[in-house]
Design an enzyme around this catalytic site. Sequence first.
Site, PDB file in Angstrom:
ATOM      1  N   THR A  88      55.345  38.753  42.381  1.00 57.60           N
ATOM      2  CA  THR A  88      55.380  39.870  41.653  1.00 57.60           C
ATOM      3  C   THR A  88      54.383  40.874  42.119  1.00 57.60           C
ATOM      4  O   THR A  88      54.554  41.833  42.579  1.00 57.60           O
ATOM      5  CB  THR A  88      55.657  39.202  40.398  1.00 57.60           C
ATOM      6  OG1 THR A  88      54.318  38.531  40.069  1.00 57.60           O
ATOM      7  CG2 THR A  88      56.753  38.214  40.140  1.00 57.60           C
TER       8      THR A  88
ATOM      9  N   LYS B 119      53.078  31.821  43.889  1.00 62.69           N
ATOM     10  CA  LYS B 119      53.088  33.057  43.519  1.00 62.69           C
ATOM     11  C   LYS B 119      52.362  33.277  42.183  1.00 62.69           C
ATOM     12  O   LYS B 119      52.342  32.151  41.516  1.00 62.69           O
ATOM     13  CB  LYS B 119      54.105  34.064  43.374  1.00 62.69           C
ATOM     14  CG  LYS B 119      55.277  33.610  42.359  1.00 62.69           C
ATOM     15  CD  LYS B 119      55.051  33.801  40.969  1.00 62.69           C
ATOM     16  CE  LYS B 119      54.597  35.137  40.606  1.00 62.69           C
ATOM     17  NZ  LYS B 119      54.470  35.543  39.024  1.00 62.69           N
TER      18      LYS B 119
ATOM     19  N   THR C 184      51.480  28.249  34.773  1.00 64.86           N
ATOM     20  CA  THR C 184      50.613  29.327  35.240  1.00 64.86           C
ATOM     21  C   THR C 184      51.211  30.371  36.469  1.00 64.86           C
ATOM     22  O   THR C 184      50.493  31.117  36.893  1.00 64.86           O
ATOM     23  CB  THR C 184      49.177  28.848  35.772  1.00 64.86           C
ATOM     24  OG1 THR C 184      49.592  27.932  36.803  1.00 64.86           O
ATOM     25  CG2 THR C 184      48.522  28.391  34.582  1.00 64.86           C
TER      26      THR C 184
ATOM     27  N   GLU D  91      45.655  39.522  39.137  1.00 61.09           N
ATOM     28  CA  GLU D  91      45.832  40.960  39.019  1.00 61.09           C
ATOM     29  C   GLU D  91      44.616  41.808  39.103  1.00 61.09           C
ATOM     30  O   GLU D  91      43.863  41.750  38.010  1.00 61.09           O
ATOM     31  CB  GLU D  91      46.813  41.160  37.786  1.00 61.09           C
ATOM     32  CG  GLU D  91      48.056  40.873  37.925  1.00 61.09           C
ATOM     33  CD  GLU D  91      49.005  40.926  36.692  1.00 61.09           C
ATOM     34  OE1 GLU D  91      50.388  40.574  37.123  1.00 61.09           O
ATOM     35  OE2 GLU D  91      48.419  41.070  35.785  1.00 61.09           O
TER      36      GLU D  91
ATOM     37  N   ASN E  96      48.783  46.136  34.049  1.00 60.72           N
ATOM     38  CA  ASN E  96      49.366  45.556  32.731  1.00 60.72           C
ATOM     39  C   ASN E  96      49.619  46.851  31.867  1.00 60.72           C
ATOM     40  O   ASN E  96      50.392  46.186  31.035  1.00 60.72           O
ATOM     41  CB  ASN E  96      48.775  44.280  32.441  1.00 60.72           C
ATOM     42  CG  ASN E  96      48.796  43.188  33.317  1.00 60.72           C
ATOM     43  OD1 ASN E  96      49.977  42.686  33.605  1.00 60.72           O
ATOM     44  ND2 ASN E  96      47.677  42.898  33.687  1.00 60.72           N
TER      45      ASN E  96
END
Lengths: 407, 407
Positions: free
Chosen positions: A153, A179, A190, A276, A402
Amino acid sequence: MMNIKEIQGGVCAAKGFTASGIHAGIRKNKSKADLALIMCDTLCTAASCYTQNLVKGAPIYVTKKNIENGVAQAIVCNSGNANTCNADGIEVAEKMCNIVADNTDVKAEDVVVASTGVIGQPLDVTPIKNAMPQLVASLKDDGSSDAANAIMTTDTVKKEVAVEFELGGKVCHMGGIAKGSGMIHPNMATMLVFITTDAKISKEMIKKALSNDIKDTFNMISVDGDTSTNDMVTLLASGQCENAEITDENDDYASFCKALNYITTALCRKIAKDGEGATKLLECKVSGAKTLPDAKIVAKSVITSSLFKAAMFGADANWGRILCAIGYSGANVDITKIAVSLSSQAGVIEVCENGSGIEFSEDEAKKILTEDEIIINIDLGDGEYDATAWGCDLTYDYVKINGDYRT
Amino acid sequence: MMNIKEIQGGVCAAKGFTASGIHAGIRKNKSKADLALIMCDTLCTAASCYTQNLVKGAPIYVTKKNIENGVAQAIVCNSGNANTCNADGIEVAEKMCNIVADNTDVKAEDVVVASTGVIGQPLDVTPIKNAMPQLVASLKDDGSSDAANAIMTTDTVKKEVAVEFELGGKVCHMGGIAKGSGMIHPNMATMLVFITTDAKISKEMIKKALSNDIKDTFNMISVDGDTSTNDMVTLLASGQCENAEITDENDDYASFCKALNYITTALCRKIAKDGEGATKLLECKVSGAKTLPDAKIVAKSVITSSLFKAAMFGADANWGRILCAIGYSGANVDITKIAVSLSSQAGVIEVCENGSGIEFSEDEAKKILTEDEIIINIDLGDGEYDATAWGCDLTYDYVKINGDYRT
């Protein structure tokens, strides 16, 4: 015990497995694959561990049901949509299994199904249905990378690892893909991790091996403290390496667990490092704890602190934030016994002794913290237990990624 | 019950109190005041609540000891250094009280001492000693703003509020100042808040009023999930408004608590809205919970989620992250009964019913979420209890501020 040798091949390293990944059209971006298939040519013993979030993705319910009998043969996974919080979610997840069955020899009830992406947007099964013949036709024994790509993702790198090891003189293989970038936090829950092996192991022992392993691996990662709704770890064993089936906790079981731990630890580090927006892998090693839970709580608390994570982004040896995170963790510790050092390839520096600061060179600290893998060593000086947790720094890019994920 | 009227004056609104704030030289930046004094001309009844972090700043220990007898007369507070995790911390905090005593009529044991700033760097008491005569000379009955300025760290606005209310026909006053930007998270432990009043209230009742109030106010804020080591809320009552002393839970006590709650709620909102790097105040209102703890846990979990906070920064109605944060909160909830709406001055929009997404206009949602005060309404549909928590969005600037705070 035997040696573990890292090899190529990911989920296709083990005998019997093929994999593929293509763009099915779930995502708008045509250059990003969004549907993966992992297939075994024989029925496997299988185990899964799931998110502990009360909000669970619909695929979790379907996989749980399908894997309850301890066997499975295929894994189908889409990215781009989590199929979670949708009124028709379970129906759609079941359809995904049926679509695999319609296009292969595998029974629908032997399919593990997973989805990852946005929550709360209905998942249209049509593109999956239309793409399945091509996905099946693309299956190949070097297809692990394609599958690893398709499940990504916000991941920036694909995550694969495989090893060769021995069980009773037979050469066995185990490999995995993963992933997981944001929404990663202790409590399992998670990420998506698919592991395959050609070792022969009973339903009972494969379950035991996986559920024991994740306590020290996937449950010890945190990217942002959020526990996702969809994630799971699945392990399939084809038994095609022809070892004597592992049916109890013998030496072969120990070897199997050691190989599994190699795979899961490697994937944990890859997942944390690719958190991220992350620029650094943080590994927090706690020793000297009174109990194992205390060691784990401290390691996770430090790795989860936003303030500490931001300091690491800035390569700032602000160890007070480490002490602070230990202090509010809830662990039973004696602050006056704590010693902290920071290390990396560039060296090691002591920053705190007996719970108080000690003089250190800020230049030296900066040099150490500018590396991309940082180890935080915390000695609680109060017992025998230790634990390790993995995380990453908090960066501008985490916020960027985000701040508007859905558009 | 009586009316509460907002007035000017902060901690100097109540009779008997003066305040001051100057640059003493603890910080290098000469334009930033770093030492504050709040003084009453008579002895006050007093109460404090403290951080629950095991790592406590040295001033906490000294204040706790000084306030144990239920009286105090002055508050001294520096910014720029937390005096925490220093071997000589308690000695330095005691010296700060002595320096106040040396320059005023107040006894050292009647001084409340607080420090805020970097952890683990020795606090040199010399600049405080040298500046104290000037700090005392600067005390004035409109000095609240000077004190509010001097206690700021990464705060961008000073935080003050005051009210007028009645107790048995007498006009009383209450006012407060606060600092707190990062390291703010439920469990008290979160900031510095100094409140003064001229109401007459016994030692027992002032303690009860404060400790009850913070459960629903300061313990329900989160900026970044980190519980600080130094923070406390202190309330001093001079008794100079000449009401009949409050000694039990009568109507006057209820009026006192109502005024206190007005002050603390206002300061909570100011603190959350000025969270490090924040562009928005988030207010999470939970209703329909089975128990009060469930309501509080849900409200805090949502307000603490990095993923949700980043979505709010991007004005993205990613309500799946709200459900996700409810799901991992640990609260006892039935996901299928949850309804969520988002509101602001620009309107209100329903985004989730019965735990599943419903269609809504993304444009309308964007308009609502672009405001700077957002309310997240969560109806758990499963009981009678409600709770409110306050937080802020997660932004680039949070990372910037915390990436290299010490330099």
